[in-house]
Design an enzyme around this catalytic site. Structure first.
Site, mmCIF file in Angstrom:
data_model
loop_
_atom_site.group_PDB
_atom_site.id
_atom_site.type_symbol
_atom_site.label_atom_id
_atom_site.label_comp_id
_atom_site.label_asym_id
_atom_site.label_seq_id
_atom_site.Cartn_x
_atom_site.Cartn_y
_atom_site.Cartn_z
ATOM 1 N N LYS A 227 0.845 -1.195 0.000
ATOM 2 C CA LYS A 227 0.000 0.000 0.000
ATOM 3 C C LYS A 227 0.877 1.240 0.000
ATOM 4 O O LYS A 227 2.003 1.206 0.505
ATOM 5 C CB LYS A 227 -0.897 -0.012 1.225
ATOM 6 C CG LYS A 227 -1.959 1.061 1.233
ATOM 7 C CD LYS A 227 -3.136 0.675 2.075
ATOM 8 C CE LYS A 227 -4.116 1.833 2.180
ATOM 9 N NZ LYS A 227 -5.381 1.450 2.768
ATOM 10 N N ASP A 258 -3.208 -4.320 -5.217
ATOM 11 C CA ASP A 258 -4.557 -3.736 -5.142
ATOM 12 C C ASP A 258 -4.493 -2.468 -5.976
ATOM 13 O O ASP A 258 -3.624 -1.610 -5.741
ATOM 14 C CB ASP A 258 -4.868 -3.446 -3.665
ATOM 15 C CG ASP A 258 -6.219 -2.776 -3.449
ATOM 16 O OD1 ASP A 258 -6.509 -1.797 -4.155
ATOM 17 O OD2 ASP A 258 -6.959 -3.194 -2.538
ATOM 18 N N HIS A 285 -6.251 -7.461 -6.014
ATOM 19 C CA HIS A 285 -7.492 -6.919 -5.481
ATOM 20 C C HIS A 285 -7.951 -5.915 -6.505
ATOM 21 O O HIS A 285 -7.278 -4.894 -6.706
ATOM 22 C CB HIS A 285 -7.256 -6.182 -4.159
ATOM 23 C CG HIS A 285 -7.343 -7.069 -2.961
ATOM 24 N ND1 HIS A 285 -7.189 -6.594 -1.674
ATOM 25 C CD2 HIS A 285 -7.605 -8.397 -2.853
ATOM 26 C CE1 HIS A 285 -7.338 -7.608 -0.828
ATOM 27 N NE2 HIS A 285 -7.575 -8.712 -1.508
ATOM 28 N N ASP A 293 -7.646 5.921 -2.475
ATOM 29 C CA ASP A 293 -8.001 4.505 -2.333
ATOM 30 C C ASP A 293 -9.413 4.387 -1.750
ATOM 31 O O ASP A 293 -9.612 3.911 -0.648
ATOM 32 C CB ASP A 293 -6.965 3.854 -1.402
ATOM 33 C CG ASP A 293 -7.216 2.373 -1.195
ATOM 34 O OD1 ASP A 293 -7.803 1.746 -2.098
ATOM 35 O OD2 ASP A 293 -6.838 1.851 -0.134
HETATM 36 C C1 RNT Z 1 -6.799 -1.959 2.558
HETATM 37 C C2 RNT Z 1 -6.559 -3.174 1.748
HETATM 38 C C3 RNT Z 1 -7.173 -4.435 2.270
HETATM 39 C C4 RNT Z 1 -8.573 -4.233 2.817
HETATM 40 C C5 RNT Z 1 -9.302 -5.519 3.100
HETATM 41 C C6 RNT Z 1 -10.540 -5.280 3.914
HETATM 42 O O1 RNT Z 1 -6.409 -0.810 1.952
HETATM 43 O O2 RNT Z 1 -6.976 -2.954 0.439
HETATM 44 O O3 RNT Z 1 -7.125 -5.408 1.307
HETATM 45 O O4 RNT Z 1 -9.352 -3.476 1.954
HETATM 46 O O5 RNT Z 1 -8.472 -6.430 3.670
HETATM 47 ZN ZN ZN Z 2 -7.014 -4.624 -0.897
#
Ligand code: RNT
Ligand code: ZN
Length: 417
Positions: A227, A258, A285, A293
């Site tokens: 992240k 993600d 993700h 985000d």
């Molecule tokens: C958070 C991440 C993570 C969560 C979930 C709920 O920024 O994206 O994956 O959204 O685990």
């Molecule tokens: Zn995520």
């Protein structure tokens, strides 16, 4: 014209550019997406009643959210009934289902606390994925978990991680499907840190300890999600992209990207090919970041299509562990699931209906004018007719017809909560 007739016409049109629609449908039918349980209750869960923390936020107050395991399961069933194909269910540790009077803290969770979900999955013949929950808990001290300088805090969360590996293995053994277990920690600092290395070194050591649990790597796919920043952790995130990609590569686990977790002009679609060259599997993700985000519902938009194209044209459908991750509390939550899941599938279908070899040839022979023209023309091909036929043969409502069921469900079930 019937759906079949329209499909036959579309099939001929696509055949002229060398695309086999029957084959595309067959591949799409076997693409399983992990549907995140947490869209159903705004990431609250059942093991505590504090607020959602960890720098993530669900905004909105739409009525009817699930507050018990029974309600959440009912809503998940409703969503699955409107989504073509067979998919997985993605759980978080905070969704443990305790017997009356029973409770276990995160560091002491056991497979039996998830038996209700295992039964749910087995009855439906689906697989389960899992996530340790390193947020929304009093042991998250000063926004830190696995990287905390406090040995007690760190030990608590290491034990949580270990417990989750055991639970994941149980899921895989019970359901017969491998379980993807994704580790994401919120750890970070609001302002400029004095030491960037220390927290990352502690996180690294914590992960080593978690992974020292004996588990079957063919049944549990442990992933690490990076992240760039979180709310209240704007200046420094322990689990940055460089950290997670390097840790995963060195330790034989998988990276999870993600698409809400990068700088706004960076795109995950462009990262997939590089990751595929160096890893046998990658995890995603898929979400929709709006200016940050924000975890909006996945749309059939350009980046979602581009992600699907990268997976399809690199022949990586079996190498990508694909999950959705968003939580919109401002609209009907069941509808949010259905829209996002169907859109991800549409993106795959769109990619599968593309003459990918032909397009690559244009690139390799420097025919960029023609490539642009062709890619734009493809957007107007009768894609919707193939999608509707796909829904029909999978016995789910075509077009927006599924929404009537959402309205009825809201009237009969959600509004009575
Ligand atoms: C958070 C991440 C993570 C969560 C979930 C709920 O920024 O994206 O994956 O959204 O685990
Ligand atoms: Zn995520």
């Amino acid at each position: 014209m019937t759906t079949e007739e329209r499909y036959q016409m579309a099939k001929e049109i696509y055949a002229k550019i060398g695309v086999d629609t029957d084959k595309a449908i067959e591949i799409l039918r076997n693409i399983s997406i992990s549907m995140h349980c947490w869209q159903g209750d705004d990431v609250v869960g059942f093991d505590q009643d504090g607020p959602l923390t960890g720098g993530i936020q669900a905004t909105g107050n739409y009525p009817g959210k699930a507050t018990t395991p029974e309600q959440l399961m009912l809503d998940i069933d409703k969503a699955f009934s409107l989504i073509p194909g067979k998919h997985k269910l993605n759980l978080h540790a905070c969704y443990a289902v305790f017997e009356p009077g029973e409770w276990a803290d995160r560091d002491a969770l056991e497979p039996k606390h998830f038996q209700a979900w295992v039964d749910f999955a087995k009855e439906r013949g689906i697989g389960l994925d899992f996530n340790p929950t390193f947020f929304s808990h009093p042991m998250v001290k000063d926004n830190l978990t696995l990287s905390s300088p406090d040995p007690k805090v760190r030990k608590f969360w290491i034990d949580h991680g270990k417990a989750c590996i055991r639970i994941s293995q149980y899921f895989a053994e019970q359901t017969g499907f491998p379980c993807t277990m994704n580790i994401w920690i919120p750890d970070g600092y609001k302002d400029i840190p004095a030491d960037r290395l220390g927290p990352r070194a502690r996180f690294k050591d914590s992960l080593d300890q978690i992974l020292s649990v004996d588990y079957d790597r063919s049944k549990v796919f442990v992933c690490l999600e990076s992240k760039v920043f979180g709310i209240g952790m704007e200046s420094y995130t322990v689990g940055s992209s460089e950290f997670t990609v390097n840790y995963a590569a060195k330790n034989g686990i998988y990276s999870l990207m993600d698409n809400g977790h990068y700088h706004p002009t960076e795109v995950v679609s462009d990262k997939i090919s590089s990751m595929l060259l160096f890893n046998d599997k990658i995890a995603l993700h898929v979400t929709r970041p709006v200016r940050w985000d924000s975890d909006h519902v996945v749309l059939f938009d350009d980046e979602t299509k581009e992600i699907a194209k990268e997976i399809v044209r690199n022949d990586a459908v079996d190498r990508v562990l694909l999950a959705l991750d968003y939580f919109d509390a401002s609209i009907n939550r069941v509808s949010a699931w259905v829209v996002g899941m169907r859109n991800m599938q549409k993106a795959f279908l769109y990619a599968l209906l593309s003459p990918n070899e032909e397009l690559k040839k244009l690139q390799d022979t420097n025919q960029f004018t023609k490539l642009m023209m062709f890619q734009e023309e493809l957007k107007l091909y009768p894609f919707g007719d193939v999608w509707n036929y796909f829904c029909k043969i999978n016995q789910v409502p075509e077009k927006g017809d599924w929404f009537r069921e959402i309205e009825e469900y809201e009237r009969e079930v959600l509004s009575k909560r």
